[in-house]
Design a protein around this motif. Structure first.
Motif: not given
Length: 322
Positions: A309-317
């Protein structure tokens, strides 16, 4: 930008493991953290329940994150004790601690031996507790003789600025009731229209400050694994309110959900192996107006979830704006 936080579930991880998880979450880019405050887990399978206030001191020292707790003053905790604990943490870590106050669950409160009150009385007790805590954090000596009793209580070690006190609310009615005293709102993920009603009730009643939501989710390399994790660890979420506040042992929750299927659990937990799918669901919460989103992976193994999630979710969120 949306603040994305990590939820530390004391019911599921031993305190030392949970401390390492919140450190890893900070390294992975989470902006904040929060934790539960339970005496007992929701299920015997979960098998943990560390003391939140001891852990909070360690976690605030071990990270630079702002960290909050959802807690229930009035029965297991006398409001003087809650005020003293909050004041000490805020004094040591200024601007980084908050507490969300709720009316409690029998699961944690029955151990005092006092009857667990009906909802109306619990709400009144919460309001009395909040008033006492506010006055204590302001340095007043407090005496009260209501549902909550205090005799010349005073907190001597005070922070320069009291920590924020949020209302923990699941229903629109509770959200509205807390609007006149709370510095913000925190709720749990529900169907979108139900969440909209909670936010609107809080704001319409004059509620100020940030709105936050805790999201129970399950991620694993495959959908089947994610579904199995949710079924094993979080089927207690199928117990509806108000019964969820009335059952008083982990065994009672296990018995109530013994026949629950993985598909049924997946209706209350966000389940998928696809981080992009999770991101799309979480962005819906930003569109509803939530300022802060706390992610609770319901599995007991947190490292892979935090990395993914640090790589693939947090940036967009994080880029999304309420």
């Amino acid at each position: 930008m949306t603040i994305v936080g990590f939820h530390a579930s004391h019911e599921q991880l031993a305190p030392a493991r949970l401390l390492r998880a919140v450190q890893l979450a900070e390294e992975a880019g989470f902006d904040a953290a929060m934790c539960s405050d339970h005496l007992a887990p929701w299920s015997v399978r979960q098998g943990e329940s560390g003391f939140a206030w001891s852990w909070l001191g360690a976690a605030l020292q071990a990270t630079r994150l702002p960290i909050g707790v959802v807690t229930a003053p009035g029965q297991r905790y006398h409001p003087t004790l809650t005020a003293q604990a909050a004041a000490t943490l805020e004094s040591m870590f200024p601007g980084r601690f908050w507490a969300a106050l709720g009316s409690g669950e029998a699961l944690n409160e029955h151990v005092t031996g006092d009857p667990f009150p009906p909802k109306e009385e619990r709400d009144e007790r919460l309001l009395e507790s909040v008033n006492a805590i506010r006055r204590l954090l302001a340095g007043e000596e407090v005496t009260a003789d209501g549902l909550v009793q205090l005799d010349r209580a005073r907190i001597w070690s005070l922070p320069e600025v009291p920590p924020p006190l949020l209302i923990a609310a699941v229903s629109p009615e509770t959200a509205a009731d807390g609007a006149d005293w709370a510095d913000g709102l925190i709720t749990v993920d529900q169907p979108r229209e139900a969440l909209r009603a909670v936010i609107e009730a809080y704001r319409d009643a004059g509620g100020r400050g940030p709105t936050a939501v805790q999201v129970h989710l399950s991620w694993a390399p495959t959908d089947d694994e994610a579904r199995a994790i949710a079924h094993d660890q979080w089927r207690s979420g199928l117990v509806p309110a108000p019964l969820a506040w009335e059952l008083d042992t982990p065994e009672a929750f296990d018995e109530r959900t013994a026949d629950a299927t993985p598909d049924e659990v997946a209706e209350t937990v966000q389940v998928s192996a696809d981080p992009g799918w999770h991101l799309a669901r979480l962005l819906e919460l930003v569109e509803l107006g939530f300022d802060r989103i706390f992610l609770h992976h319901v599995g007991t193994e947190q490292d892979a979830f935090i990395h993914a999630f640090g790589e693939r979710v947090l940036p967009g969120l994080k880029e999304a704006t309420p």
